[in-house]
Design an enzyme around this catalytic site. Structure first.
Site, PDB file in Angstrom:
ATOM      1  N   HIS A 119     -82.346  -1.040  78.072  1.00 39.84           N
ATOM      2  CA  HIS A 119     -82.717  -0.558  76.738  1.00 39.84           C
ATOM      3  C   HIS A 119     -83.586   0.696  76.794  1.00 39.84           C
ATOM      4  O   HIS A 119     -83.741   1.389  75.787  1.00 39.84           O
ATOM      5  CB  HIS A 119     -83.385  -1.663  75.904  1.00 39.84           C
ATOM      6  CG  HIS A 119     -84.794  -1.976  76.259  1.00 39.84           C
ATOM      7  ND1 HIS A 119     -85.140  -3.042  77.047  1.00 39.84           N
ATOM      8  CD2 HIS A 119     -85.959  -1.377  75.913  1.00 39.84           C
ATOM      9  CE1 HIS A 119     -86.465  -3.095  77.168  1.00 39.84           C
ATOM     10  NE2 HIS A 119     -86.981  -2.084  76.488  1.00 39.84           N
ATOM     11  N   ASP A 152     -80.389  -6.480  81.267  1.00 41.57           N
ATOM     12  CA  ASP A 152     -81.243  -5.418  80.739  1.00 41.57           C
ATOM     13  C   ASP A 152     -81.837  -4.586  81.871  1.00 41.57           C
ATOM     14  O   ASP A 152     -83.036  -4.295  81.895  1.00 41.57           O
ATOM     15  CB  ASP A 152     -82.351  -5.973  79.843  1.00 41.57           C
ATOM     16  CG  ASP A 152     -83.000  -4.881  78.976  1.00 41.57           C
ATOM     17  OD1 ASP A 152     -82.573  -3.716  79.071  1.00 41.57           O
ATOM     18  OD2 ASP A 152     -83.941  -5.206  78.218  1.00 41.57           O
ATOM     19  N   SER A 194     -91.820  -0.992  79.114  1.00 42.20           N
ATOM     20  CA  SER A 194     -90.524  -1.503  79.550  1.00 42.20           C
ATOM     21  C   SER A 194     -89.974  -0.694  80.720  1.00 42.20           C
ATOM     22  O   SER A 194     -89.966   0.530  80.693  1.00 42.20           O
ATOM     23  CB  SER A 194     -89.520  -1.461  78.398  1.00 42.20           C
ATOM     24  OG  SER A 194     -89.882  -2.354  77.382  1.00 42.20           O
TER      25      SER A 194
END
Length: 309
Positions: A35, A66, A150
């Site tokens: 992402h 992910d 992230s």
């Protein structure tokens, strides 16, 4: 300790969005979240405590975990991280989250490992174009994880990357993030996926269990979820584990082993905690009768193509 690891954590930007990454090798490969890269193929990478920007391109993005790998055009001076084994992580252990939260590059936050082995639903991200998934075997941590963290590094006191911080928990009462509850993809999974991408240009073995169906949530006349129905024929692999065991389109799954199934997301969460080759018991009802029946299914391996440059 921080000075040993922080040079291996970089800031990644694309189309105004900011995330983090971990230097994987001296060839310029960097592992991050899918992402974080979104649907882009070109990125700018900034090393820790540096204003210099290096162009990078996507190698491969693997949405089911992910995870993604990008490669900088100029690998000179990159410091590969040392990935430890997530099996050595213990609840209560001190960990540091390193990355670029809110665009504040080279930030470090501290916390503990709060729990292990969580299967955590990750909703679709419209901003990045990445579909939702269920993260498996995650590390729960109290180290603050904010937007921009992230794809960075969750580091133990041995200076090893034991996880990739990916998302913060959502407080269902407020809709905002829940303080002190974040989740990281285990370092073992991140290393395995990255090694496959570097060696093959794609993920060859997902390592994820698969039931071999596509499911949708079914509700009763009061709008309450009552199970997960096997979806249209076109969405079902006839050679997959569940169809091969006799599961048919229209069957309503109400239980897997001892876990009650009320939604399609429940199916994802339960299967994410399994391994390919594991055997599960499905409890289903099949129209026109509502009499439960049990089927034994040997799980296969998820085969999902990712995105490459």
């Amino acid at each position: 300790m921080v000075h040993d690891v922080l040079p291996s954590v970089v800031e990644i930007t694309r189309d105004g969005a900011v995330g983090s990454g971990v230097v994987f090798d001296n060839q310029g490969h960097i592992v991050t979240n899918a992402h974080v890269v979104g649907t882009a193929s070109a990125f700018e990478v900034r090393l820790a405590n540096s204003s210099a920007v290096r162009p990078a391109r996507l190698v491969y993005s693997h949405a089911p975990e992910d995870l993604a790998v990008i490669r900088v055009e100029d690998p000179a001076g990159l410091a590969p991280a040392r990935f430890g084994s997530s099996r050595d992580v213990q609840v209560g252990g001190i960990v540091l989250a390193m990355g670029s939260p809110l665009g504040l590059e080279s930030s470090v936050t501290q916390g503990i490992v709060s729990a292990l082995g969580r299967a955590v639903p990750e909703p679709p991200d419209p901003a990045s174009g990445v579909p939702g998934t269920v993260l498996r075997q995650t590390i729960q941590t109290s180290a603050p994880i904010n937007p921009g963290n992230s794809g960075g590094a969750l580091v133990d006191l041995h200076r090893e990357v034991v996880g990739v911080p990916t998302l913060a928990a959502v407080n269902p009462g407020t809709g905002g993030t829940a303080a002190g509850i974040g989740f990281a993809i285990p370092g073992d999974i991140a290393r395995d996926i990255a090694q496959q991408i570097v060696a093959n240009g794609r993920v060859v073995h997902s390592g994820r269990a698969a039931l071999g169906i596509s499911a949708v949530t079914v509700t009763n006349d009061r709008g309450e979820p009552v199970g997960a129905a096997v979806a249209a024929v076109a969405a079902v692999d006839p050679a997959g584990p569940a169809p091969g065991a006799g599961v048919q389109v229209g069957d309503l799954i109400t239980r897997i082993d001892d876990q009650e199934i009320r939604t399609a997301q429940d199916v994802q969460a339960v299967i994410a905690a399994q391994q390919p080759g594991d055997v599960v018991r499905l409890t289903i009802t099949r129209p026109p009768t509502a009499e439960p029946r049990t089927m034994t299914v040997t799980l296969g391996e998820l085969q999902v193509p990712g995105g490459g440059a």
